[in-house]
Design a protein around this motif. Sequence first.
Motif, PDB file in Angstrom:
ATOM      1  N   LEU A  57       0.866  -1.397  -0.267  1.00 17.95           N
ATOM      2  CA  LEU A  57      -0.012   0.074   0.051  1.00 17.95           C
ATOM      3  C   LEU A  57       0.886   1.263   0.087  1.00 17.95           C
ATOM      4  O   LEU A  57       0.707   2.194  -0.645  1.00 17.95           O
ATOM      5  CB  LEU A  57      -1.024   0.052   1.230  1.00 17.95           C
ATOM      6  CG  LEU A  57      -1.985  -1.052   1.318  1.00 17.95           C
ATOM      7  CD1 LEU A  57      -2.782  -1.096   2.555  1.00 17.95           C
ATOM      8  CD2 LEU A  57      -3.080  -0.845   0.185  1.00 17.95           C
ATOM      9  N   ALA A  58       1.983   1.251   0.930  1.00 17.02           N
ATOM     10  CA  ALA A  58       2.661   2.299   1.081  1.00 17.02           C
ATOM     11  C   ALA A  58       3.607   2.557  -0.452  1.00 17.02           C
ATOM     12  O   ALA A  58       3.453   3.774  -0.932  1.00 17.02           O
ATOM     13  CB  ALA A  58       3.705   2.289   1.947  1.00 17.02           C
ATOM     14  N   THR A  59       4.157   1.592  -0.952  1.00 15.48           N
ATOM     15  CA  THR A  59       4.718   1.912  -2.338  1.00 15.48           C
ATOM     16  C   THR A  59       4.001   2.175  -3.462  1.00 15.48           C
ATOM     17  O   THR A  59       4.572   3.104  -4.197  1.00 15.48           O
ATOM     18  CB  THR A  59       5.910   0.705  -2.573  1.00 15.48           C
ATOM     19  OG1 THR A  59       4.678  -0.552  -2.703  1.00 15.48           O
ATOM     20  CG2 THR A  59       6.642   0.341  -1.401  1.00 15.48           C
TER      21      THR A  59
ATOM     22  N   ALA B  73      -4.041  -0.806 -12.743  1.00 12.40           N
ATOM     23  CA  ALA B  73      -3.917  -1.625 -13.911  1.00 12.40           C
ATOM     24  C   ALA B  73      -2.679  -2.579 -13.704  1.00 12.40           C
ATOM     25  O   ALA B  73      -1.562  -2.107 -12.957  1.00 12.40           O
ATOM     26  CB  ALA B  73      -3.629  -1.050 -15.230  1.00 12.40           C
ATOM     27  N   ARG B  74      -2.720  -3.825 -13.957  1.00 11.92           N
ATOM     28  CA  ARG B  74      -1.543  -4.457 -14.107  1.00 11.92           C
ATOM     29  C   ARG B  74      -1.260  -5.227 -15.160  1.00 11.92           C
ATOM     30  O   ARG B  74      -2.051  -5.367 -16.088  1.00 11.92           O
ATOM     31  CB  ARG B  74      -1.691  -5.725 -13.040  1.00 11.92           C
ATOM     32  CG  ARG B  74      -2.828  -6.649 -13.051  1.00 11.92           C
ATOM     33  CD  ARG B  74      -2.829  -7.914 -12.202  1.00 11.92           C
ATOM     34  NE  ARG B  74      -4.152  -8.644 -12.132  1.00 11.92           N
ATOM     35  CZ  ARG B  74      -4.186  -9.571 -13.205  1.00 11.92           C
ATOM     36  NH1 ARG B  74      -3.183  -9.896 -14.099  1.00 11.92           N
ATOM     37  NH2 ARG B  74      -5.392 -10.214 -13.197  1.00 11.92           N
ATOM     38  N   THR B  75      -0.105  -6.271 -15.347  1.00 14.97           N
ATOM     39  CA  THR B  75       0.362  -6.789 -16.230  1.00 14.97           C
ATOM     40  C   THR B  75      -0.600  -8.054 -16.500  1.00 14.97           C
ATOM     41  O   THR B  75      -0.882  -8.566 -15.413  1.00 14.97           O
ATOM     42  CB  THR B  75       1.873  -7.248 -16.431  1.00 14.97           C
ATOM     43  OG1 THR B  75       2.210  -7.960 -15.463  1.00 14.97           O
ATOM     44  CG2 THR B  75       2.744  -5.980 -16.551  1.00 14.97           C
ATOM     45  N   ALA B  76      -0.726  -8.721 -17.521  1.00 12.64           N
ATOM     46  CA  ALA B  76      -1.327 -10.235 -17.715  1.00 12.64           C
ATOM     47  C   ALA B  76      -0.492 -10.613 -19.000  1.00 12.64           C
ATOM     48  O   ALA B  76      -0.008 -10.190 -19.640  1.00 12.64           O
ATOM     49  CB  ALA B  76      -2.428 -10.061 -18.043  1.00 12.64           C
TER      50      ALA B  76
ATOM     51  N   SER C  52      -8.405 -11.301  -8.840  1.00  9.76           N
ATOM     52  CA  SER C  52      -8.006 -12.320  -9.856  1.00  9.76           C
ATOM     53  C   SER C  52      -6.485 -12.548  -9.254  1.00  9.76           C
ATOM     54  O   SER C  52      -5.888 -11.469  -8.653  1.00  9.76           O
ATOM     55  CB  SER C  52      -8.220 -11.922 -11.064  1.00  9.76           C
ATOM     56  OG  SER C  52      -7.627 -10.731 -11.472  1.00  9.76           O
ATOM     57  N   TYR C  53      -5.824 -13.343 -10.136  1.00 16.97           N
ATOM     58  CA  TYR C  53      -4.341 -13.748  -9.835  1.00 16.97           C
ATOM     59  C   TYR C  53      -3.758 -12.505 -10.359  1.00 16.97           C
ATOM     60  O   TYR C  53      -4.113 -11.885 -11.144  1.00 16.97           O
ATOM     61  CB  TYR C  53      -3.972 -14.918 -10.647  1.00 16.97           C
ATOM     62  CG  TYR C  53      -2.558 -15.181 -10.543  1.00 16.97           C
ATOM     63  CD1 TYR C  53      -2.085 -16.055  -9.268  1.00 16.97           C
ATOM     64  CD2 TYR C  53      -1.626 -14.839 -11.323  1.00 16.97           C
ATOM     65  CE1 TYR C  53      -0.619 -16.329  -9.198  1.00 16.97           C
ATOM     66  CE2 TYR C  53      -0.148 -15.207 -11.109  1.00 16.97           C
ATOM     67  CZ  TYR C  53       0.145 -15.883 -10.289  1.00 16.97           C
ATOM     68  OH  TYR C  53       1.561 -16.021 -10.065  1.00 16.97           O
ATOM     69  N   GLY C  54      -2.798 -11.887  -9.310  1.00 13.44           N
ATOM     70  CA  GLY C  54      -1.772 -11.007  -9.609  1.00 13.44           C
ATOM     71  C   GLY C  54      -2.337  -9.628  -9.081  1.00 13.44           C
ATOM     72  O   GLY C  54      -1.580  -8.723  -8.932  1.00 13.44           O
TER      73      GLY C  54
ATOM     74  N   ASP D 263       4.291  -6.361  -7.918  1.00 14.55           N
ATOM     75  CA  ASP D 263       5.233  -6.446  -8.952  1.00 14.55           C
ATOM     76  C   ASP D 263       4.660  -6.374 -10.419  1.00 14.55           C
ATOM     77  O   ASP D 263       5.344  -6.089 -11.482  1.00 14.55           O
ATOM     78  CB  ASP D 263       6.061  -7.845  -8.844  1.00 14.55           C
ATOM     79  CG  ASP D 263       7.245  -7.700  -7.827  1.00 14.55           C
ATOM     80  OD1 ASP D 263       7.463  -6.595  -7.212  1.00 14.55           O
ATOM     81  OD2 ASP D 263       7.636  -8.781  -7.298  1.00 14.55           O
ATOM     82  N   TYR D 264       3.578  -6.652 -10.609  1.00 17.28           N
ATOM     83  CA  TYR D 264       2.388  -6.611 -11.628  1.00 17.28           C
ATOM     84  C   TYR D 264       1.788  -5.010 -12.069  1.00 17.28           C
ATOM     85  O   TYR D 264       1.435  -5.098 -13.112  1.00 17.28           O
ATOM     86  CB  TYR D 264       1.450  -7.715 -11.609  1.00 17.28           C
ATOM     87  CG  TYR D 264       1.892  -9.111 -11.643  1.00 17.28           C
ATOM     88  CD1 TYR D 264       3.333  -9.424 -11.747  1.00 17.28           C
ATOM     89  CD2 TYR D 264       1.054 -10.151 -10.861  1.00 17.28           C
ATOM     90  CE1 TYR D 264       3.649 -10.881 -11.709  1.00 17.28           C
ATOM     91  CE2 TYR D 264       1.399 -11.404 -10.789  1.00 17.28           C
ATOM     92  CZ  TYR D 264       2.749 -11.582 -11.360  1.00 17.28           C
ATOM     93  OH  TYR D 264       2.990 -13.177 -11.146  1.00 17.28           O
TER      94      TYR D 264
END
Length: 216
Positions: free
Chosen positions: A44-46, A76-79, A126-128, A133-134
């Motif tokens: 949360l902090a980062t 938003a994250r990678t997938a 969902s996963y990630g 890191d994602y």
Amino acid sequence: MTNTSDRSGSCILAGFALAAMLACTTPSASAHEANKRVADANALATTDTASRPAPQSTRRSVARAEKGPYYVDFRARTAASWGHAFVWYGKTSERAVEVAGLTPAGDTWAYVLGHLTWVPAETGASYGDLDPDYLTANYRVYLSEADAKRVFAYIKKLQASSPVWNAETTNCTGFIGDIAEFMGLQVPYRWQRPEKFVNSLKEMNGGRQMVRLSAE
């Protein structure tokens, strides 16, 4: 959106390509598991870039008062394919975080089929979603307690009323766009990559940190 035979043929070919690419991915977390997952306070902090202190010369004395005790974080994250857009929401003083997003329920083939028609959806984590890191983009806004109650109730209602997923019509950016619109934010064109959508959302709203809902 079109339904021409050429487009259907292209979607089918794209679907098989996606299936091959996604065959090694890890499936979504179950709704039961999602409700139990807790994000680490360090994550949360980062990712809370809005909470970083401004230089002393530009810091306003009322800066703390400008932030409410609750938040919604558009993320938003990678997938393996286009990426995924979702929200974190909760109370700033607590480590627990709730996650809402729209994804196809099931395995890789549900995702592939979702490019051709509507498939059953899941609306939790969902996963990630809880892995920093994602993360590719985020925009966090703060709310008062009264406004948070309204927004959080809307998110729950949206989850309960979103039974299907489709890559072109009812997807993840459209889902979080509905949340942003309910909060009174300006919302960009929804059918674009999640990372671009979240960054555009932040830019269109001038990076504002505090959201106040209009009176009912």
